[in-house]
Design a protein around this motif. Structure first.
Motif, PDB file in Angstrom:
ATOM      1  N   ALA A  85      55.840  86.004  67.366  1.00  0.00           N
ATOM      2  CA  ALA A  85      55.533  86.359  68.383  1.00  0.00           C
ATOM      3  C   ALA A  85      56.741  85.606  69.652  1.00  0.00           C
ATOM      4  O   ALA A  85      57.324  86.296  70.600  1.00  0.00           O
ATOM      5  CB  ALA A  85      54.226  86.022  69.048  1.00  0.00           C
ATOM      6  N   GLU A  86      57.014  84.463  69.437  1.00  0.00           N
ATOM      7  CA  GLU A  86      58.038  83.959  70.248  1.00  0.00           C
ATOM      8  C   GLU A  86      59.515  84.490  70.178  1.00  0.00           C
ATOM      9  O   GLU A  86      60.127  84.806  71.032  1.00  0.00           O
ATOM     10  CB  GLU A  86      58.037  82.418  69.966  1.00  0.00           C
ATOM     11  CG  GLU A  86      56.775  81.705  70.168  1.00  0.00           C
ATOM     12  CD  GLU A  86      56.887  80.340  70.056  1.00  0.00           C
ATOM     13  OE1 GLU A  86      58.144  79.658  69.911  1.00  0.00           O
ATOM     14  OE2 GLU A  86      56.121  79.412  70.039  1.00  0.00           O
ATOM     15  N   GLN A  87      59.751  84.905  69.082  1.00  0.00           N
ATOM     16  CA  GLN A  87      61.064  85.451  68.923  1.00  0.00           C
ATOM     17  C   GLN A  87      60.941  86.848  69.239  1.00  0.00           C
ATOM     18  O   GLN A  87      61.907  87.175  69.966  1.00  0.00           O
ATOM     19  CB  GLN A  87      61.350  85.476  67.263  1.00  0.00           C
ATOM     20  CG  GLN A  87      62.586  86.196  66.989  1.00  0.00           C
ATOM     21  CD  GLN A  87      62.918  86.301  65.226  1.00  0.00           C
ATOM     22  OE1 GLN A  87      62.151  85.808  64.573  1.00  0.00           O
ATOM     23  NE2 GLN A  87      64.133  86.976  65.148  1.00  0.00           N
ATOM     24  N   VAL A  88      59.952  87.584  69.130  1.00  0.00           N
ATOM     25  CA  VAL A  88      59.837  88.931  69.695  1.00  0.00           C
ATOM     26  C   VAL A  88      60.039  88.810  71.321  1.00  0.00           C
ATOM     27  O   VAL A  88      60.724  89.698  72.049  1.00  0.00           O
ATOM     28  CB  VAL A  88      58.766  89.679  69.410  1.00  0.00           C
ATOM     29  CG1 VAL A  88      58.405  91.045  69.995  1.00  0.00           C
ATOM     30  CG2 VAL A  88      58.772  90.135  67.832  1.00  0.00           C
ATOM     31  N   ASP A  89      59.328  88.153  72.081  1.00  0.00           N
ATOM     32  CA  ASP A  89      59.262  87.617  73.425  1.00  0.00           C
ATOM     33  C   ASP A  89      60.444  87.409  73.804  1.00  0.00           C
ATOM     34  O   ASP A  89      61.111  88.033  74.861  1.00  0.00           O
ATOM     35  CB  ASP A  89      58.054  86.891  73.741  1.00  0.00           C
ATOM     36  CG  ASP A  89      56.752  87.344  73.618  1.00  0.00           C
ATOM     37  OD1 ASP A  89      56.704  88.499  73.426  1.00  0.00           O
ATOM     38  OD2 ASP A  89      55.940  86.368  73.456  1.00  0.00           O
ATOM     39  N   ALA A  90      61.328  86.518  73.215  1.00  0.00           N
ATOM     40  CA  ALA A  90      62.771  86.091  73.587  1.00  0.00           C
ATOM     41  C   ALA A  90      63.648  87.472  73.470  1.00  0.00           C
ATOM     42  O   ALA A  90      64.432  87.531  74.351  1.00  0.00           O
ATOM     43  CB  ALA A  90      62.985  85.080  72.727  1.00  0.00           C
TER      44      ALA A  90
END
Length: 491
Positions: free
Chosen positions: A444-449
């Motif tokens: 999720a953090e990678q997608v949001d970034a």
């Protein structure tokens, strides 16, 4: 004494009744299963089962298709880690270093770490187990992290090695246990017992500490030491079905070789110019399209009428393959590539059941036994080698090792319906975006970034794309946003 006790139990059971499965009546008189522990059965029949399973994978199309389907669904492009380190910068450094190391993980250099996962899934399906040995490397070897994995097949650990050590430890089926039952070491052969190209000394073993070995196994019984092939329950049917198909094909081939038969009352008469002899000195006639052949007086022509396979061939094949698919734990369509008998409803039901089994296997076998062990050893090695700078690593090791493993995403059966259901669950608070992304194999953090970076780049370039609210996916769907907020959003 034992025989009299068994006879007494049978008489009591017949008198009392109770469980029919425990009676010795007429229907079950011939049903005398072995009471030996699974370890004993594996020691006796394990090598033959594995050899037959490997033969089927090499020679039987159904077996080869089943194992490729299993490995593709269990691993796919890889079960990938997502570090749970709270510091975003440290997490990014760990993830980047891991990604670089995965290309160097295989000691043989054939594939990357995710390819090793796929090979592990195949081996556990065939042999019931597989081993990986940690191979530390020298700094001058030039690896990102001085560590590699060597894959060892089950045949490399002899089942026949059983003995008691002078210090009280016990070796059982090639595995050394201490007095409290912990695994201490493995006694591997230096060369594969079936590889005649290896010049090493046959039968020579080497003791490897258990800390250096990853034993990947799908245990089915309590106290089980070694693995059981998934082909064990389907080997006989697969082999006999393969023989039946070969016999049927050969019968049709032989029948098709004979087109015409000519009978004559005078076989000693000379042949005409259109006739000849084959390699077996049999009389032959070459036929051409539209040809008219004049027969000798008394000769008759009979066409070949080979027996057909009949109407039972397809039902028999289907029912047998259903039993094989149940034994292997692979849906019928994935085993046979036969999609004619599948519709949307039954395909979805079979797929959902298959996915539940796959998810349990991913967590209990691949992730728990392989991925977590490798991640911990890799992190320790990276810190010791100076590839990672993690302050107070010894004191905070558990915190730094915390990691979630993301299996490959499942493709939607009906993308539109499945996407709507996913969005409604998120909007209703039944699941989070993090959970939804993790189920699809993303962090999720990678997608949001990535989303934030895309939006920043689009704004800097003056680009504007259609918003998600205008997507056909949401057209005609009621909105949960209050009217005033909806107007402001549209404005």
């Amino acid at each position: 004494m034992l025989a009299s006790l068994t006879a007494f139990r049978r008489r009591v059971g017949a008198f009392i009744g109770g469980f029919e499965a425990g009676l010795a009546n007429r229907r079950l008189r011939g049903f005398q299963p072995s009471r030996a522990h699974l370890n004993t059965l594996i020691a006796v029949a394990g090598p033959d089962i594995v050899a037959r399973a490997r033969w089927l994978v090499r020679n039987n199309g159904y077996a080869a298709n089943a194992i490729e389907s299993w490995a593709g669904n269990v691993v796919g492009a890889g079960i990938k880690p997502s570090s749970l380190i709270k510091d975003a910068g440290v997490k990014a450094a760990v993830q980047e270093l891991w990604l670089s190391w995965t290309d160097e993980a295989d000691a043989e250099g054939f594939t990357d770490f995710y390819g090793l996962q796929r090979r592990a899934a195949r081996e556990v399906f065939i042999a019931g187990e597989v081993f990986f040995r940690f191979r530390p490397r020298r700094p001058q070897d030039g690896l990102t992290v001085p560590l590699q994995l060597q894959m060892l097949p089950s045949e490399m650990l002899p089942l026949s090695r059983n003995e008691v050590m002078p210090d009280g430890n016990v070796i059982r089926q090639g595995i050394e246990f201490d007095r409290v039952g912990r695994r201490v070491a493995y006694y591997f052969l230096r060369r594969h017992p079936g590889d005649i190209t290896d010049p090493g000394l046959a039968g020579e073993t080497v003791r490897i500490p258990a800390s250096e070995i990853v034993h990947v196994i799908d245990p089915v019984d309590a106290g089980q030491l070694r693995g059981v092939s998934r082909f064990a329950a389907g080997t006989v049917k697969l082999f006999l079905l393969d023989q039946y198909d070969d016999a049927e094909l050969d019968r049709k081939k032989v029948a098709a070789m004979h087109a015409l038969f000519i009978t004559t009352p005078a076989p000693a008469e000379p042949l005409d110019a259109a006739e000849g002899r084959d390699d077996n000195d049999e009389r032959t006639i070459d036929l051409q399209p539209g040809q008219i052949t004049m027969l000798e007086p008394g000769e008759e022509v009979q066409t070949s009428a080979p027996a057909d396979s009949g109407q039972t061939y397809e039902p028999f094949q289907y029912r047998t393959l259903l039993q094989v698919s149940a034994a292997l734990g692979v849906p019928y369509a994935y085993l046979s590539n036969d999609m004619l008998k599948a519709n949307y409803s039954n395909s979805r039901l079979a797929l959902l059941e298959f996915r539940r089994r796959i998810e349990a296997y991913q967590h209990a076998v691949i992730v728990w036994q392989l991925c977590r062990r490798v991640w911990a050893r890799w992190m320790d090695t990276a810190v010791l080698a100076g590839a990672l700078d993690l302050p107070r690593y010894d004191d905070r090791r558990r915190e730094h090792l915390a990691c979630g493993w993301l299996p490959p995403k499942w493709d939607w059966v009906d993308p539109l319906k499945d996407a709507r259901a996913e969005i409604e669950q998120i909007n209703a608070g039944l699941k989070s975006r993090t959970q939804a992304l993790a189920e699809r194999g993303y962090d999720a953090e990678q997608v949001d970034a990535e989303i934030a970076a895309d939006q920043a780049r689009e704004n800097s370039l003056g680009l504007s794309f259609r918003s998600s609210a205008a997507s056909p996916l949401f057209q005609g769907e009621p909105s949960n946003t209050p009217a005033g907020e909806q107007d402001n959003a549209n404005a």
